[in-house]
Design a protein around this motif. Structure first.
Motif, short mmCIF file in Angstrom:
data_model
loop_
_atom_site.label_atom_id
_atom_site.label_comp_id
_atom_site.label_asym_id
_atom_site.label_seq_id
_atom_site.Cartn_x
_atom_site.Cartn_y
_atom_site.Cartn_z
N UNK A 5 21.42 -47.55 13.80
CA UNK A 5 21.65 -46.62 12.71
C UNK A 5 20.59 -45.52 12.68
N UNK A 6 19.31 -45.90 12.96
CA UNK A 6 18.20 -44.98 12.82
C UNK A 6 17.78 -44.34 14.14
N UNK A 7 18.39 -44.76 15.26
CA UNK A 7 17.86 -44.40 16.57
C UNK A 7 17.81 -42.91 16.81
N UNK A 8 18.75 -42.13 16.27
CA UNK A 8 18.81 -40.72 16.58
C UNK A 8 18.31 -39.82 15.46
N UNK A 9 17.75 -40.38 14.39
CA UNK A 9 17.20 -39.55 13.32
C UNK A 9 16.01 -38.76 13.86
N UNK A 10 16.07 -37.45 13.72
CA UNK A 10 14.99 -36.58 14.20
C UNK A 10 14.69 -35.58 13.09
N UNK A 11 13.51 -35.74 12.48
CA UNK A 11 13.13 -34.96 11.31
C UNK A 11 12.13 -33.89 11.69
N UNK A 12 12.38 -32.68 11.25
CA UNK A 12 11.45 -31.57 11.42
C UNK A 12 10.68 -31.39 10.12
N UNK A 13 9.36 -31.49 10.17
CA UNK A 13 8.51 -31.34 9.00
C UNK A 13 7.87 -29.95 8.99
N UNK A 14 7.93 -29.28 7.83
CA UNK A 14 7.38 -27.93 7.72
C UNK A 14 6.51 -27.84 6.47
N UNK A 15 5.18 -28.04 6.61
CA UNK A 15 4.28 -27.91 5.47
C UNK A 15 3.73 -26.50 5.32
N UNK A 16 3.24 -26.19 4.14
CA UNK A 16 2.42 -25.00 3.94
C UNK A 16 1.15 -25.17 4.77
N UNK A 17 0.67 -24.14 5.46
CA UNK A 17 -0.46 -24.32 6.37
C UNK A 17 -1.82 -24.33 5.67
N UNK A 18 -1.98 -25.24 4.71
CA UNK A 18 -3.23 -25.43 4.01
C UNK A 18 -3.58 -26.92 4.02
N UNK A 27 12.60 -31.33 6.52
CA UNK A 27 11.85 -31.59 5.29
C UNK A 27 10.81 -30.50 5.16
N UNK A 28 10.92 -29.71 4.10
CA UNK A 28 10.09 -28.52 3.95
C UNK A 28 9.26 -28.61 2.68
N UNK A 29 8.06 -28.05 2.76
CA UNK A 29 7.17 -27.95 1.60
C UNK A 29 7.86 -27.16 0.50
N UNK A 30 7.71 -27.60 -0.73
CA UNK A 30 8.36 -26.92 -1.85
C UNK A 30 7.95 -25.45 -1.94
N UNK A 31 6.73 -25.14 -1.53
CA UNK A 31 6.25 -23.75 -1.61
C UNK A 31 6.94 -22.85 -0.59
N UNK A 32 7.44 -23.44 0.50
CA UNK A 32 8.07 -22.66 1.57
C UNK A 32 9.59 -22.73 1.54
N UNK A 33 10.16 -23.34 0.54
CA UNK A 33 11.49 -23.93 0.69
C UNK A 33 12.67 -22.97 0.69
N UNK A 34 12.57 -21.77 0.14
CA UNK A 34 13.77 -20.94 -0.04
C UNK A 34 14.47 -20.62 1.28
N UNK A 35 13.82 -19.88 2.16
CA UNK A 35 14.47 -19.48 3.41
C UNK A 35 14.75 -20.67 4.33
N UNK A 90 13.27 -31.35 0.27
CA UNK A 90 12.02 -30.72 -0.13
C UNK A 90 11.00 -31.83 -0.36
N UNK A 91 9.78 -31.62 0.12
CA UNK A 91 8.68 -32.54 -0.17
C UNK A 91 7.82 -31.90 -1.25
N UNK A 92 7.66 -32.61 -2.36
CA UNK A 92 6.86 -32.12 -3.49
C UNK A 92 5.55 -32.90 -3.50
N UNK A 93 4.43 -32.26 -3.07
CA UNK A 93 3.19 -33.02 -2.87
C UNK A 93 2.28 -33.09 -4.07
N UNK A 94 2.77 -32.73 -5.27
CA UNK A 94 1.93 -32.74 -6.46
C UNK A 94 2.39 -33.82 -7.42
N UNK A 95 1.89 -33.74 -8.66
CA UNK A 95 2.08 -34.81 -9.65
C UNK A 95 3.44 -34.69 -10.36
#
Length: 465
Positions: A11-24, A122-130, A144-149
């Motif tokens: 089931x999980x063998x072909x999951x390929x996730x692209x992570x895009x954080x804010x560069x800070x 999976x994109x940082x909430x700050x970068x998420x629109x485009x 969206x990954x929300x890295x705050x509280x």
């Protein structure tokens, strides 16, 4: 870094996730932890960042054979100041859509050996629109990954209601009615002075209106993705999961194999044998993250405060910690405390917080540091600097009651006597220590047994449905 196949369930063998954080730093680190957790649960991961950051994190992190790190230009010219966070973010926001679309298309058309097609962004909430629009156009699942509280997410989602109620101005978020706002029944009311667009710290390039207008945009974007992954666990705010229908709490994100990850600096490992020589529960750990700045006078007051306390301390002092000038310790300070404390440029924080000699943590209350301290059961002395750190302080001190705040005087100076007073008070408060240990148990249960750990397994399974 070559990407390899992973032995896991079909089931999980072909999951390929692209992570895009804010560069800070404060965004890259939790994204890297997220990536390691995705690998642990059976996904392939591509981590996308800038060329300069890739060189920094590859110097610090050991290679993860199931995760490839790739980089793109940040859009700044060679002569530009790459340490100007505001300029870097604005440039990256401008150039990343083109880079992202080209990368996804090339990967999914070429089907490079050992990589396979990207199935989720999976994109940082700050970068998420485009990026979210690109993912939808290209038929990818998206989160969206929300890295705050949790309270910060609640505040962003409540902005239209605050405008409608006349509490804030619709243009730049200026407070029109100075009153406390109850965003969650489980957390203290938020003072309007702590709205995150109102807390610039000493950042001269902070623009309240731009940040507020961007948060209005984020308010809408948060309702678009398939999932919103959040770096907290349910018990920190049981009402938070009702904020959006697609929230998944995945915190705390543990260190990869017990090691700090995603850091731009190498931690000074000599502090660990030094900690070994200290008595259990005796050391004050002092660290203010990657961006906090002190004046020279405030730096001296902190130094004198540590000397006045007279207890063992481990102090992480970045080379750029003093605002605009090089660091100068008080005359004779280093000689006087050489048998009492240890000063390093950067500490391996999670190893430090996990060490039995640590009694408490004097912190800027960045969310990553707050979660790490909670995860290790360490009481906090809260000294926030900007943004969401003031709200995090309120949650730590008056919501979860696992710390005390350090208060400046009428001249906005935290005096040596205030520092000593609060350290002494915290170390003698058995209730705070007990609360910290209770939260630690809840955090550990979420990380390794149920709760967030189960959420992770379910999320990875959904990626291939």
């Amino acid at each position: 870094m070559e990407h390899t196949s992973i032995s896991t369930s079909p089931l999980q063998a072909n999951a390929h996730v692209l992570l895009l954080p804010l560069p800070l730093q404060g965004h890259v680190a939790p994204f890297m932890k997220l990536g390691h957790q995705l690998v642990r649960h059976g996904s392939k991961v591509t981590f996308l960042t800038t060329e300069s950051i890739r060189s920094q994190i590859e110097k610090v992190d050991e290679e993860e054979e199931h995760m490839r790190i790739i980089s793109v230009p940040d859009g700044l010219a060679l002569e530009d100041d790459h340490k100007d966070d505001n300029r870097l973010v604005q440039s990256f926001l401008h150039v990343i859509p083109g880079h992202l679309e080209n990368l996804i298309r090339k990967t999914n058309e070429d089907e490079l050996i050992g990589i396979g097609q990207i199935t989720c962004l999976i994109v940082d909430v700050v970068l998420s629109r485009d990026p979210i629009e690109i993912a939808e156009k290209m038929g990818l699942k998206h989160a969206i990954f929300f890295p705050s509280a949790p309270g910060v997410l609640a505040l962003i989602l409540h902005i239209p209601k605050l405008i409608e109620a006349g509490i804030i101005d619709a243009d730049d978020g200026t407070v029109e009615k100075n009153e406390k706002i109850q965003l969650s029944p489980n957390l203290p009311a938020m003072d309007s002075a702590d709205f995150i667009w109102k807390r610039p710290g000493n950042k001269s390039n902070f623009n309240q209106k731009d940040v507020f207008q961007y948060l209005l945009l984020v308010n809408q974007i948060l309702k678009v993705p398939n999932w919103v992954l959040c770096n907290w666990f349910h018990e920190l705010d049981p009402s938070a999961n009702a904020l959006l229908p697609n929230i998944i709490s995945v915190g705390p994100l543990p260190a990869h194999d017990g090691k700090s990850t995603g850091n731009f600096r190498s931690g000074d490992l000599t502090c660990l044998p030094w900690l070994d020589r200290q008595s259990p529960g005796s050391v004050i750990y002092i660290a203010f993250g990657s961006t906090s700045k002190f004046s020279q006078q405030q730096f001296h007051e902190l130094a004198f405060g540590l000397e006045l306390i007279g207890k063992p301390f481990l102090w992480a002092v970045r080379s750029d910690f003093i605002d605009g000038i090089s660091i100068e310790y008080p005359d004779g300070f280093q000689d006087r405390v050489k048998n009492l404390g240890k000063i390093v440029n950067w500490a391996p924080q999670e190893k430090v917080l996990a060490h039995p000699s640590i009694a408490c943590y004097m912190t800027h209350c960045g969310w990553n540091s707050t979660m790490e301290s909670i995860n290790m059961g360490i009481p906090m002395l809260c000294w926030p600097y900007f943004g969401d750190q003031f709200w995090n302080k309120s949650c730590v001190c008056y919501g979860w009651k696992v710390g005390l705040e350090i208060n400046p005087d009428e001249n906005r100076m935290v005096t040596r006597h205030e520092i000593k007073r609060k350290v002494d008070e915290l170390l003698s408060d058995e209730g705070i220590k007990a609360n910290a240990l209770k939260l630690k148990e809840l955090a550990q249960n979420n990380a390794y047994e149920g709760g967030s750990s189960k959420n992770f397994r379910d999320f990875v399974a959904q990626l291939m449905l």
